[in-house]
Design a protein around this motif. Structure first.
Motif, PDB file in Angstrom:
ATOM      1  N   PRO A   7       0.798  -1.226   0.000  1.00  0.00           N
ATOM      2  CA  PRO A   7       0.000   0.000   0.000  1.00  0.00           C
ATOM      3  C   PRO A   7       0.833   1.280   0.000  1.00  0.00           C
ATOM      4  O   PRO A   7       0.438   2.273  -0.609  1.00  0.00           O
ATOM      5  N   ASP A   8       1.984   1.259   0.675  1.00  0.00           N
ATOM      6  CA  ASP A   8       2.786   2.485   0.702  1.00  0.00           C
ATOM      7  C   ASP A   8       3.304   2.834  -0.681  1.00  0.00           C
ATOM      8  O   ASP A   8       3.293   3.986  -1.102  1.00  0.00           O
ATOM      9  N   ASP A   9       3.752   1.795  -1.402  1.00  0.00           N
ATOM     10  CA  ASP A   9       4.211   2.022  -2.761  1.00  0.00           C
ATOM     11  C   ASP A   9       3.051   2.490  -3.637  1.00  0.00           C
ATOM     12  O   ASP A   9       3.214   3.333  -4.513  1.00  0.00           O
ATOM     13  N   TYR A  10       1.885   1.918  -3.361  1.00  0.00           N
ATOM     14  CA  TYR A  10       0.735   2.301  -4.177  1.00  0.00           C
ATOM     15  C   TYR A  10       0.368   3.776  -3.959  1.00  0.00           C
ATOM     16  O   TYR A  10       0.021   4.484  -4.896  1.00  0.00           O
ATOM     17  N   THR A  11       0.499   4.225  -2.714  1.00  0.00           N
ATOM     18  CA  THR A  11       0.245   5.639  -2.437  1.00  0.00           C
ATOM     19  C   THR A  11       1.174   6.509  -3.270  1.00  0.00           C
ATOM     20  O   THR A  11       0.760   7.485  -3.887  1.00  0.00           O
TER      21      THR A  11
END
Ligand code: ADP
Length: 629
Positions: free
Chosen positions: A367-371
């Motif tokens: 999720p952090d990369d997706y953000t």
């Protein structure tokens, strides 16, 4: 003849030469990459031009000389004509230079990005105080270009027996002697240029006396090939490490940051091809410009067909970098042929599917990369939602928006999360388009939604309006603009009579004198005045007709230079508001001041939706009068 560089080039050189950037070693990557491109082009030309010897042994040679303090990079690639040298190296009228300078203003340490801007050649001046380039196209005269990077360069004719290709001699700066060192050169080539598909050959330094071995015999040093030349996209996925693919990415994208996601696969069946694709960590500076460099590298049976093959990707994925190689394509395929090629279309379809899969995976597992990804490329994904019907359902899962539950504009929610947390009583997905998070968050239109505990999505990106148009529904739940049509959060279908029209309520009848008065006063701009179900605190708001343009939509259309037909708004007033009750009394009593009050109310409704006041002077005067009272 001496010539002066274009101003931008001089500025660029100043920057390059004086930058304190520590990774000066990238100059070699840039020059080798140019040499490799030049060979690609020579090979390609040899395929189509029968006058050329096809069995040329293509190589990139490096020759360091400690005594002369020079490093020479030679290729037997395509070479340049005098006119091409002038255009590519001398003047660099290329827009790349300007853009690079622009970008340098904002970013410290940007020389690492130099290659991205199509000005990689100048990186030579990071380490050399003089550069000489000798180049020759097959069947043409040799050209010599020399410059010390101080604003001038000289172009002369070269030797008649000069070899075909290009040879660049760097006269190294006093403090750059590490770049004549054999081990250092080997290290740099391995790091940045290992997968270059031609041999990079280092010749022994002629200024170093050969050493004697144990037996007293002179050791003759042989030229050595420094790179492995393995096209890593053709190797199987388990054979290559993340390090390998990352460094390959850095090479083709001229990026110093590792990619956010890597997609490596080979497809078998109807169309056979292998692909190594990357999603960069940051959007290229020119992503939204139509002339931006985008597209993938394409190879057919080991032969390089071209860079920037746009046909392999839809526009909304044009930020993806990488390589595709297919054995099904004919070698002499031209760029024009690619536009309408069935194989290319099939490859593209598979690639798009894989990329969307990789983005989905990133969303679910990282999720952090997706953000990060979404911050950089979210708009492109929205473009996909709008334009790519085939993948519409998948792309719909990827888009995110801020909402009434967000503390700030960066806190986003997907449609799925929104739908999952909808209270049972909520039937539709609500959204509001607005110019900014602040405007959206503070609009009176939200009042009754908040009271009901219904979340409202904020569409605050100008493209959202078009996305909303396409989205229509999610999981069977209709998307509904809260500033449009009638919304009755408490009512149900039984309120409506057979023809779908609502019976007037007691309140409607009670307030009729006021709604009639307002409707008459604003008849030019307002279609209907009615009691509101949206408001709990505010007195009044404007909404659009079910199928009309909302205020925000009108602004977006104007921003895109589209003419907007004059639309009439709907004025909703809040029967619970003390102000409205007072106004009703006023109308019933026949008070003259009701006209001023009505105009103030109208102005307030305009301000609340972010529309400029139609008569600011009168509005101000009315407010001042009121303050005096
Ligand atoms: P880029 O390679 O990104 O276009 P460069 O400044 O590195 O930018 O090079 C500018 C142009 O000069 C290249 O596009 C190419 O046409 C030409 N060029 C550079 N090096 C060579 C070479 N070794 N052989 C032939 N042409 C070259």
């Amino acid at each position: 003849m001496k010539k002066t560089f274009k101003t931008e080039v001089s500025q660029l050189l100043d920057l390059v030469i004086n930058s304190l950037y520590s990774k000066k070693e990238v100059f070699l990557r840039e020059l080798i990459s140019n040499a490799s491109d030049a060979i690609d082009r020579a090979r390609f030309e040899a395929l189509t031009d029968k006058t050329q010897e096809a069995d040329e042994e293509y190589k990139i040679n490096l020759l360091a000389n400690k005594e002369a303090k020079t490093l020479v990079i030679t290729d037997n690639g395509i070479g340049m004509s005098a006119e091409e040298v002038e255009r590519n190296i001398g003047t660099v009228a290329s827009s790349g230079t300007k853009k690079f300078l622009q970008a340098m203003k904002d970013k410290a340490n940007a020389p690492e990005l130099i290659g991205q801007f199509g000005v990689g050649f100048y990186a030579a001046f990071m380490v050399a105080d003089k550069v000489q380039l000798v180049t020759r196209r097959r069947g043409d005269k040799a050209v010599v270009w020399v410059s010390d990077g101080n604003g001038e360069y000289e172009i002369t004719e070269g030797d008649e027996d000069a070899a075909y290709g290009t040879s660049i001699t760097l006269f190294l700066r006093e403090d750059m002697m590490e770049y004549v060192d054999e081990w250092r050169i080997r290290e740099i080539v391995r790091r940045y240029s290992d997968y270059i598909s031609y041999p990079i050959v280092l010749f022994p330094d002629p200024s170093i006396a050969p050493e004697k071995d144990d037996k007293g015999e002179i050791e003759i040093k042989e030229p050595q090939t420094l790179n492995s030349m393995k096209a890593i996209w053709k190797r199987s996925k388990d054979e290559v490490s993340k390090e390998d693919t990352d460094s390959f990415y850095k090479h083709i994208a001229h990026d110093n940051e590792a990619p956010l996601a890597t997609v490596h696969f080979s497809a078998e069946g109807a169309t056979e091809f292998s692909a190594l694709l990357f999603i960069p960590a940051a959007a290229p500076f020119d992503m939204y410009f139509s002339q931006a460099k985008c597209g993938l590298q394409l190879y057919a049976r080991n032969v390089f067909i071209g860079d920037d093959i746009k046909e392999l990707l839809p526009h909304y994925l044009s930020f993806v970098k990488g390589v595709v190689e297919s054995s099904d394509l004919p070698l002499n395929v031209s760029r024009e042929m690619l536009q309408d090629d069935a194989i290319i279309r099939r490859i593209r379809k598979v690639i798009v599917g894989k990329l969307i899969g990789a983005i989905e995976e990133m969303k679910n597992k990282r999720p952090d990369d997706y953000t990060k990804f979404y911050r950089e490329f979210g708009r492109m994904i929205k473009e996909g939602v709008h334009g790519d019907w085939e993948n519409h359902d998948k792309l719909k899962e990827l888009v995110q928006f801020p909402s009434t539950l967000s503390d700030d504009a960066s806190k986003l929610v997907t449609l799925k999360d929104y739908a999952d947390r909808m209270p049972a009583s909520q039937k539709e997905i609500y959204y509001l388009t607005a110019d900014s998070f602040e405007v959206a968050k503070n609009t009176p239109l939200l009042e009754s939604f908040k009271k009901h505990g219904y979340e409202v999505l904020f569409f605050i990106d100008p493209v959202d309006e078009f996305v909303a148009e396409r989205l229509r529904e999610y999981n069977g739940k209709k998307l509904r603009a809260i500033d449009r049509g009638e919304i009755d959060l408490d009512g149900d279908e039984t309120d409506k009579s057979k023809d779908g029209k609502k019976e007037p309520t007691e309140a409607d009848k009670q307030f009729k004198p006021l709604t009639d008065f307002l409707a008459e006063r604003f008849k030019d701009t307002v279609k209907t005045v009615r009691l509101s179900n949206r408001l709990t605190d505010s007195a009044c708001c404007f909404v659009a007709d079910e199928y009309g343009y909302t205020a925000h939509m009108e602004r977006v259309m104007r921003a895109f230079n589209q003419t907007v037909p004059p639309t009439q708004r709907i004025m909703e007033i809040n029967a619970e508001s003390p102000l409205i009750k007072k106004m009703l009394d006023s109308v019933n009593a026949g008070n003259a001041s009701i006209e001023d009050w009505a105009d103030l109310l109208y102005g307030q409704a305009q301000l609340a939706e972010g529309t400029p006041l139609s008569n600011p002077a009168r509005f101000n005067k009315l407010v001042s009068d009121l303050m005096l009272k």
